[in-house]
Motif scaffolding. Structure first.
Motif, PDB file in Angstrom:
ATOM      1  N   ASP A   1       0.853  -1.184   0.000  1.00  0.00           N
ATOM      2  CA  ASP A   1       0.000   0.000   0.000  1.00  0.00           C
ATOM      3  C   ASP A   1       0.890   1.236   0.000  1.00  0.00           C
ATOM      4  O   ASP A   1       1.776   1.374   0.858  1.00  0.00           O
ATOM      5  CB  ASP A   1      -0.918   0.017   1.217  1.00  0.00           C
ATOM      6  N   VAL A   2       0.627   2.145  -0.942  1.00  0.00           N
ATOM      7  CA  VAL A   2       1.380   3.393  -1.068  1.00  0.00           C
ATOM      8  C   VAL A   2       0.397   4.557  -1.013  1.00  0.00           C
ATOM      9  O   VAL A   2      -0.596   4.565  -1.754  1.00  0.00           O
ATOM     10  CB  VAL A   2       2.184   3.436  -2.379  1.00  0.00           C
ATOM     11  N   THR A   3       0.674   5.520  -0.128  1.00  0.00           N
ATOM     12  CA  THR A   3      -0.137   6.736  -0.022  1.00  0.00           C
ATOM     13  C   THR A   3       0.747   7.936  -0.319  1.00  0.00           C
ATOM     14  O   THR A   3       1.782   8.124   0.339  1.00  0.00           O
ATOM     15  CB  THR A   3      -0.758   6.870   1.378  1.00  0.00           C
ATOM     16  N   VAL A   4       0.343   8.746  -1.286  1.00  0.00           N
ATOM     17  CA  VAL A   4       1.111   9.910  -1.709  1.00  0.00           C
ATOM     18  C   VAL A   4       0.214  11.143  -1.650  1.00  0.00           C
ATOM     19  O   VAL A   4      -0.913  11.119  -2.160  1.00  0.00           O
ATOM     20  CB  VAL A   4       1.668   9.726  -3.136  1.00  0.00           C
ATOM     21  N   GLY A   5       0.694  12.218  -1.038  1.00  0.00           N
ATOM     22  CA  GLY A   5      -0.065  13.465  -1.006  1.00  0.00           C
ATOM     23  C   GLY A   5       0.020  14.136   0.341  1.00  0.00           C
ATOM     24  O   GLY A   5       0.958  13.937   1.122  1.00  0.00           O
ATOM     25  N   ASN A   6      -1.012  14.979   0.597  1.00  0.00           N
ATOM     26  CA  ASN A   6      -1.128  15.668   1.874  1.00  0.00           C
ATOM     27  C   ASN A   6      -2.444  15.265   2.520  1.00  0.00           C
ATOM     28  O   ASN A   6      -3.222  14.498   1.924  1.00  0.00           O
ATOM     29  CB  ASN A   6      -1.016  17.186   1.672  1.00  0.00           C
TER      30      ASN A   6
END
Length: 300
Positions: A166-171
């Protein structure tokens, strides 16, 4: 004058039996068996004697067999195992500043095409975080173990592995989630050495390697704008080449019956780089610990 008839008395004669009595006779030599039987009465226990050099040689060449207390060795056994169901994961987070070419991050403005959709303007001044979590691989398989020498065995079979990342990118407001699923089929080969084998428990160590092939993969991406779902996409992922690894582990088996045992094998494995750019635990965490739990069926 009358003559006397007196004559000298004859010498005494001896018959054959009397001569044998008078002459000492030499006793015949007796064998060691007869001497031991004569010295040891039947109603008395015999005394322990030291073995002769000839007996020592015989004992050394053919030692007396004792009753074995170990579990009888079997030639063939089948194993069914599973690992990775604990739900543990390996993750890391990175912070970096960069500008995205897609209009995903930034402030909301009204679209200018007359469609009324909201557009996102890129904002390079924001700090973008990237969180990666690799779940422990889920692995199930079946193997066969063959004992080719005392204490030594070889083991091989087929297993299936499921890798999830699982990869989460952002703010916190604008971000996207990526979930990658990879499915592998592997062929392990291990050499096993038995440390202890009794009727109740067995201890052993093993080492070997495995070759795997990714047979399918998928990538699902969910986009969030202002903390709300905005869009999603789904695509297939392919990992070319073969994946090689080396492993070592120790094992303990509790024998539930003469033919069935419950075993646990904690170990460590290292997955070599195969040049793939797909993000997975094999790529980012090549050194990984595992715990196999299973049942072993022994064929007599």
């Amino acid at each position: 004058p009358a003559q006397s008839n007196t004559q000298p008395s004859p010498e005494p004669t001896f018959n054959q039996s009397q001569r044998e009595i008078e002459q000492p006779q030499e006793e015949p030599q007796k064998s060691e068996v007869e001497v031991s039987q004569k010295e040891t009465p039947r109603n008395e226990p015999s005394q322990h004697t030291q073995p002769t050099p000839q007996q020592r040689t015989i004992y050394a060449a053919h030692p007396p067999q004792r009753i074995a207390t170990q579990r009888s060795e079997s030639r063939l056994a089948a194993n069914i195992f599973a690992s990775g169901f604990s739900g543990a994961s390996n993750g890391f987070a990175s912070q970096q500043l960069f500008s995205l070419s897609s209009a995903l991050y930034g402030s909301r403005v009204e679209g200018g095409a007359g469609d009324g959709d909201e557009m996102l303007q890129p904002d390079a001044s924001r700090t973008i975080s990237r969180d990666v979590h690799h779940h422990q691989p889920i692995r199930v398989g079946i193997t066969l173990r063959y004992a080719f020498a005392p204490r030594w065995a070889v083991e091989s079979g087929l297993n299936y592995s499921h890798l999830r990342s699982d990869v989460t990118v952002g703010n916190p407001k604008n971000y996207y989630d990526e979930r990658t699923s990879l499915h592998y089929i592997g062929l392990p080969v291990n050499v096993v050495y038995s440390l202890l084998s009794t009727r109740a428990v067995e201890l052993y160590v093993m080492a070997g390697g495995m070759v795997e092939k990714c047979v399918s993969g998928s990538l699902r991406t969910n986009y969030f704008v202002g903390g709300e779902p905005h869009n999603n996409s789904h695509s297939s992922v392919s990992v070319g080449g073969l994946q090689f690894s080396a492993n070592a582990s120790a094992g303990v088996q509790l024998n539930l019956s003469p033919t069935v045992g419950l075993y646990a094998e904690p170990g460590v494995g290292y997955w070599f780089d195969n040049g793939s750019k797909v993000e997975s635990i094999y790529h980012d965490r090549p050194l990984n610990f595992n715990l196999n739990l299973g049942l072993r069926f022994t064929f007599k």
